[in-house]
Design an enzyme around this catalytic site. Structure first.
Site, mmCIF file in Angstrom:
data_model
loop_
_atom_site.group_PDB
_atom_site.id
_atom_site.type_symbol
_atom_site.label_atom_id
_atom_site.label_comp_id
_atom_site.label_asym_id
_atom_site.label_seq_id
_atom_site.Cartn_x
_atom_site.Cartn_y
_atom_site.Cartn_z
ATOM 1 N N LYS A 1 81.722 31.531 13.288
ATOM 2 C CA LYS A 1 80.450 30.964 13.369
ATOM 3 C C LYS A 1 79.337 32.424 13.774
ATOM 4 O O LYS A 1 79.879 33.240 14.388
ATOM 5 C CB LYS A 1 80.288 30.123 14.503
ATOM 6 N N SER B 1 76.540 21.857 15.714
ATOM 7 C CA SER B 1 75.999 23.051 14.920
ATOM 8 C C SER B 1 76.935 23.808 14.301
ATOM 9 O O SER B 1 76.647 24.563 13.508
ATOM 10 C CB SER B 1 75.239 23.676 15.971
ATOM 11 N N SER C 1 79.439 20.601 19.407
ATOM 12 C CA SER C 1 79.126 21.486 18.061
ATOM 13 C C SER C 1 80.278 21.629 17.325
ATOM 14 O O SER C 1 80.086 21.883 15.966
ATOM 15 C CB SER C 1 78.375 22.620 18.560
#
Lengths: 450, 453
Positions: A63, A138, A162
C-alpha cells in the site's frame, strides 16, 4: 520455490498479468520491474544454496502509505506525489529478510480516507471480482492486486476497516492484527491509535505465513507489544474447531442487508457443523462505535497532517487535497479547539474505553465473534455518494475492532448478486491463531480455496 | 505597588541520544543536519521510539532535588500543535507534570516536566538545522512567588546550581531559556520570551517593571500580551496579544504510551542523588565550623565542594576553606574555569596548603603558586623549587633589603617614630617587594624594629 529460476519466472508471469490488466484495474501505482527482478534473481541464488527465507519468492504489492525505500510513498495524494521513501518501514525490512519480492506500490484512497477506493489522485481502483462495483477501501489497490492475480499477497493498513472492507468486497482473505502486534514504524498516519498494518492474500496459509514474518516486537515503535505475535501461525494452523466458542451479536442483523445476512448465516451454520459451539452475545454500544471512531480519527488525522505544511513536501495539504481529506482535517481542526476541550475528543476517548470493555467482556465468554464485515454491498462504479454519513456507514461493523485494538479476519463467505461477501471473525487480543484456524477450517470445508 | 513574578525555565538534559530516537544530541559542533534521522526530522511514517529512559530519570532527579512530589499516575506525553519552520511535525511533544508542588529557597515550584527541543531556524537564510530537534529538555515552572528582579536573579542562580549539581544537564553556557510572567498588582499579566541568561532575566524584569509603571502613570492599562526580550538592547518588544494567542489543541500523543514512575525507581534515584547545595552549605558551616558565606562559595560547584571535603581531611578545615574561597576561587574565575574544568587536583591543594601552614613558603608565594596550578600539573613543591620561590633562608639577603628600604623611605620611618605604628607596614611591603615575596614578613618586621631603635 522450485527450480533455480523459480522466483524470476514467477515474477515474470506476474509482470505479464500486471501489464495486461493493471491499466484497467488500476491497482498498482508504481511497478518496480527492475527492482523486483533483481531481488528475484538473488532469491533464486539463495534457493539453490539452501538459504531461502520463509517467504522466498512470494510476490507482494505494498500500500502506498508504507515506506519502501526508493519507491514513492505517495498516499495516493497530490501532497506526497513526489515523496520517495528514504527508509524501509519495519514490515518491509522483515519481508525483505524473509525473501519476499515487492513488485510495486498499491493504489488506495487518498491518505487512507475512504471506504470505496475512489479518492486516489491516481484515479479509482476497479473491483476485479465485480467489475461494475467499487472495490471498497481504503486498501483498494492492495486487495484488488491480490484478487486480480498481480501478486501472491499484499500489505495494507486498517484504521476502521480499510483492509477488511475491500477484502470482503473483492473476495480475498485478510486480517487486521491486534493493535501493537505488527510494527507501525514506516506507516504514514491516518489515526495513530487505530492504525494497524495487516496482510491480504488469496488463501489463509499464505496469510498466516506473512503475518508470522511481519508480527513481533519492534523497539522503534513505542506502541509495539513486547512478546506479542508469533512466527509460527502457518505451522500451527489447525482445522479442528470442536469446542470453539463462537459468538454472534444480536445487534448485527438489524444493521445488515438481509441478503448479506443469509450468506453470513450459512457460514455460521457451517462453523457449527465443523464442531463450533454458537452462542449469542450482546453489544449494546455498537451504535456508538461510528461517532466514536470518526471523532477520534478526525482529531488524530488533523494532528498527523500538520507536517504537510508546504515547507518540506512541496505542497501544503489543505491546498491540494481532495474533498474527503479536507473534510477530515477541517473537522479535526474544529473539534480539537480548546473551547471544545472535553466535548468531542475526550468524550470519544471515554466512549472508546466503554466499547472496548464491552467487546472484551463479550470475548470472555466466547473465543471469537463472527458476523458480516460490511452491512451493504459496495456501490456501483460511477454512482457518487455525496453524503459522507452514508459513506461512513459502510464502516459500522469494522470500526469496533480498531477501537478495542482486537484482531479481526475476513474470509470469503459467498456472493450476493455476483458480488463477494466476507465473513468477519473478531478475536481476543493476540488471538490471531484462533481466527486463522477458523478461516482455514472454513476454506478447507469448501474444498480448498473459497 | 506589589510585583508578581514567575518563571518557566527550560534546560537541556545531557543525554547521548535524543528523546525519541538514537540520533546523537550534539548540535553545536556537528555540521547542520548530520545528527538526524527520520524520527527527529518527522519524515512521513516515522514513529517515536520509546521515551529515552535516561532523560526520564534525569527529570525525576531534578524534580526530587527541587523537593517535588513525583506523579505516580500515568504521565501522558501531549502534542502541542503550532506552525513554525523549526518544528518538523507541526507539534512539539511535552509531558504532563512528572513532579509537582516543590520549592527552592522559599519559591514554590509548580511543576517539572519533559519536552523536546525543536530544530534551529535561521530566518535570514530561511534554513533549518534539525540537529537540535528532539534534544530532551526539562521545564521547571515556578509559582508567582517572586516579588522583585533581585530575588528573581537570586532564585535563578540557585536553580542553576541545583541543576548543575545533578550532573544531568548541559553545562556549556547558553542552553538555559527562561520565559517570565510578570504583573504589577491589579494589572494584566505579561509574558516575556527569548530570555537566555540569568542576567537577561534580571534586565528584562527591570525594564518591564519600569515600562508597566510608566504606562500606568500615564493612565494606560497594561495589556495581557506576550513580549520578546531583545538582548542587544535590553528591552522587551510586543509579540502578540491574548486575542492572537495560539490554541495548541493539546492531545495525548497516540504514538506514546504514558510514562509510569514506580516507587522502586524513585528510591533508586534518591539513593544515588547528591545532597542539594542548600543542604550542603548548612552542613559545611556546622560540621567544619566555617562561615556560612564561605560555605556558600564552597557549595557553588559540586566538584569544588567535594574537593574541599577531601582536602579538609588532611588540612585544618578553616585554613583550607579560607584558601579555596579567597584564592583558588579567584584564580578559577580569572581563568573562567570551573573546578571540574581545571586540572587542579586535591593532592596539589593538600601539599600547597600544608607548605603555607608550616611557613615553608610565604602567603605571597602561596598565592603565586595557586595561580600556576591552573596551568601546571606539577606538585607545588616542585613549582616552588623550579622557580626558586622558597623562603629566603640567608638572613643577610633580607638584612640588605631592609637597609635599602629604610634608606629609601625615610618619611615612613619618621611617621613611625612619631607614633604611627601603621607606617611601618608600608616599609614591610617594600621589603617584600624587593625580595619578591620570598622573605618571611614576621622576620622582616623584627629586623626593621631592631634597625630603627
Amino acid at each position: 520455490m522450485q527450480g533455480s529460476n523459480g522466483a524470476v519466472e514467477r515474477v515474470l508471469r506476474y509482470l505479464e498479468a500486471v501489464k495486461n490488466d493493471n491499466p484497467n484495474i488500476n491497482a498498482i501505482v508504481d511497478i518496480d520491474e527492475a527492482g523486483v527482478l533483481d531481488a528475484a534473481a538473488s532469491v533464486d541464488k539463495q534457493t539453490s544454496s539452501d538459504r531461502a527465507g520463509s517467504l522466498a519468492g512470494t510476490v507482494f504489492t505494498i500500500k502506498s502509505n508504507i515506506n519502501v525505500k526508493g519507491l514513492r510513498a505517495s498516499c495516493a495524494s497530490e501532497t506526497l506525489k513526489n515523496y520517495v521513501a528514504g527508509y524501509d518501514a519495519t514490515v518491509i525490512s522483515r519481508l525483505r529478510d524473509a525473501g519476499a519480492l515487492i513488485i510495486g506500490t498499491a493504489n488506495m484512497d487518498e491518505f487512507a480516507c475512504g471506504s470505496s477506493g475512489e479518492t486516489s489522485c491516481f484515479g479509482p481502483t476497479k473491483n476485479p471480482a465485480a467489475p461494475d462495483r467499487v472495490p471498497g477501501g481504503s486498501s483498494s489497490g492492495s486487495v484488488a492486486s491480490v484478487a486480480a492475480g498481480f501478486c501472491d499477497a499484499s500489505l495494507g493498513s486498517d484504521t476502521g476497516g480499510s483492509i477488511r472492507n475491500p477484502a470482503s468486497h473483492c473476495g480475498v482473505a485478510a486480517i487486521k492484527p491486534t493493535y501493537g502486534c505488527v510494527s507501525r514504524y514506516g506507516l504514514i498516519d491516518l489515526a495513530m491509535s487505530l492504525d494497524q498494518i495487516g496482510p491480504i492474500a488469496k488463501d489463509t496459509v499464505t496469510l498466516a505465513e506473512v503475518l508470522g514474518v511481519i508480527a513481533g516486537h519492534d523497539p522503534r515503535d513505542a506502541t509495539s507489544i513486547k512478546n506479542g505475535g508469533a512466527s509460527s501461525y502457518s505451522k500451527n494452523l489447525n482445522d479442528d474447531l470442536s469446542g470453539l466458542k463462537v459468538g454472534v451479536a444480536q445487534e448485527f442483523e438489524p444493521l445488515t442487508d438481509p441478503k448479506i445476512m443469509d450468506v453470513i448465516n450459512k457460514k455460521i451454520e457451517l462453523l457449527e457443523e465443523l464442531g463450533a459451539e454458537i452462542k449469542g452475545v450482546t453489544l449494546p454500544h455498537l451504535g456508538n462505535a461510528l461517532p466514536t471512531y470518526y471523532l477520534t480519527m478526525f482529531v488524530e488525522f488533523f494532528s498527523a497532517t500538520r507536517k504537510f505544511d508546504g515547507r518540506r513536501y512541496g505542497k501544503r495539504i489543505e491546498a491540494v487535497c481532495g474533498r474527503e481529506v479536507l473534510r477530515r482535517i477541517e473537522i479535526g481542526r474544529y473539534i480539537s479547539q480548546k473551547e471544545f476541550s472535553g466535548r468531542y475528543y475526550k468524550k470519544a476517548l471515554q466512549f472508546r474505553s466503554l466499547i472496548k470493555k464491552e467487546l472484551l467482556n463479550a470475548l470472555k465468554d466466547v473465543d471469537v465473534i463472527v458476523g458480516p464485515t460490511v452491512p451493504k454491498l459496495p456501490h456501483r462504479t460511477g454512482e457518487t455518494i455525496d453524503d459522507p454519513l452514508t459513506m461512513y456507514a459502510y464502516d459500522v461493523l469494522t470500526v469496533p475492532a480498531n477501537l478495542a485494538g482486537i484482531p479481526a479476519g475476513v474470509t470469503p463467505a459467498g456472493k450476493v448478486d455476483g458480488v463477494p461477501v466476507g465473513l468477519q471473525i473478531q478475536g481476543k487480543p493476540l488471538g490471531e491463531q484462533t481466527i486463522l484456524n477458523a478461516m482455514h477450517a472454513l476454506e478447507s470445508a469448501n474444498g480448498g480455496r473459497r | 505597588m506589589k510585583t508578581i513574578i514567575g518563571f518557566e525555565i527550560h534546560e537541556q538534559i545531557a543525554t547521548k541520544t535524543k528523546l525519541y530516537c538514537d540520533s546523537p544530541t550534539d548540535y553545536r559542533d556537528a555540521a547542520p543536519n548530520t545528527n538526524v534521522c527520520e524520527v527527529c526530522t518527522g519524515m512521513p511514517g516515522s514513529k517515536p521510539h520509546p521515551v529515552n529512559q535516561e532523560a526520564i530519570d534525569a527529570a525525576v532527579e531534578i524534580a526530587l532535588m527541587l523537593d517535588c512530589e513525583i506523579v505516580k499516575d500515568p504521565i501522558y506525553i501531549q502534542r502541542k500543535h503550532y506552525d513554525y519552520p523549526d518544528l518538523p511535525s507541526g507539534y512539539q511533544r511535552t509531558s504532563l507534570p512528572i513532579g509537582k508542588n516543590g520549592s527552592l529557597g522559599g519559591i514554590g515550584i509548580w511543576e517539572v516536566h519533559l519536552e523536546e527541543d525543536p530544530g534551529k531556524y535561521e530566518p535570514k537564510s530561511g534554513k533549518v538545522d534539525y540537529n537540535r530537534s528532539g534534544v530532551p529538555l526539562v521545564e521547571i515552572v515556578t509559582a508567582p512567588d517572586i516579588t522583585n528582579p533581585e530575588d528573581g536573579r537570586r532564585f535563578l542562580r540557585e536553580l542553576v546550581k541545583v541543576l548543575q549539581y545533578t550532573g544531568k544537564v548541559k553545562t556549556e553556557g547558553g542552553t538555559m531559556r527562561t520565559d517570565t510572567n510578570i504583573s504589577l498588582e491589579g494589572g494584566a499579566r505579561v509574558e516575556i520570551k527569548n530570555i537566555n541568561s540569568v542576567k537577561g532575566a534580571y534586565k528584562a524584569l527591570k525594564f518591564e517593571i519600569t515600562r508597566q509603571k510608566n504606562l500606568r502613570k500615564r493612565g494606560h492599562a497594561v495589556k495581557r500580551e506576550t513580549r520578546a526580550f531583545v538582548e542587544a538592547q535590553m528591552i522587551t518588544k510586543a509579540m502578540r496579544t491574548k486575542e492572537e494567542a495560539d490554541d495548541y489543541r493539546y492531545i495525548p500523543d497516540p504514538d506514546i504510551p504514558p510514562l509510569l514512575i514506580t516507587d522502586s525507581k524513585i528510591a533508586e534515584i534518591k539513593s544515588k542523588m547528591p545532597e542539594t547545595p542548600q543542604m550542603k552549605e548548612k552542613r559545611f558551616a556546622s560540621e567544619y565550623g566555617i562561615k556560612l558565606g564561605d560555605a556558600n562559595v564552597l557549595a557553588s560547584e559540586l566538584e569544588l565542594a567535594n574537593a574541599f571535603e577531601k582536602v579538609a581531611k588532611e588540612v585544618e578545615a578553616d585554613h583550607a576553606a579560607r584558601w579555596i574561597v579567597r584564592d583558588l576561587k579567584r584564580v578559577l574565575e580569572y581563568n573562567s574555569l570551573t573546578f571540574k574544568g581545571s586540572s587542579i587536583t586535591t593532592e596539589q591543594l593538600v601539599e600547597l596548603f600544608n607548605m603555607i601552614k608550616s611557613h615553608e613558603i610565604t602567603v605571597k608565594t602561596g598565592q603565586k603558586v595557586i595561580e600556576m596550578l591552573a596551568e601546571r600539573p606539577h606538585s607545588p613543591r616542585k613549582i616552588v623549587e623550579e622557580l626558586g620561590l622558597g623562603k629566603i633562608k640567608e638572613d643577610h639577603v633580607v638584612e640588605e633589603a631592609v637597609k635599602d628600604a629604610l634608606a629609601e623611605n625615610q618619611k615612613a620611618v619618621d611617621d613611625y617614630t612619631r607614633g604611627n605604628p601603621g607606617a611601618l607596614n608600608y616599609v614591610v611591603g617594600q621589603v617584600m617587594r624587593k625580595t619578591k615575596g620570598r622573605a618571611d614578613p614576621s622576620t622582616v618586621l623584627k629586623m626593621l624594629k631592631e634597625q630603627i631603635k
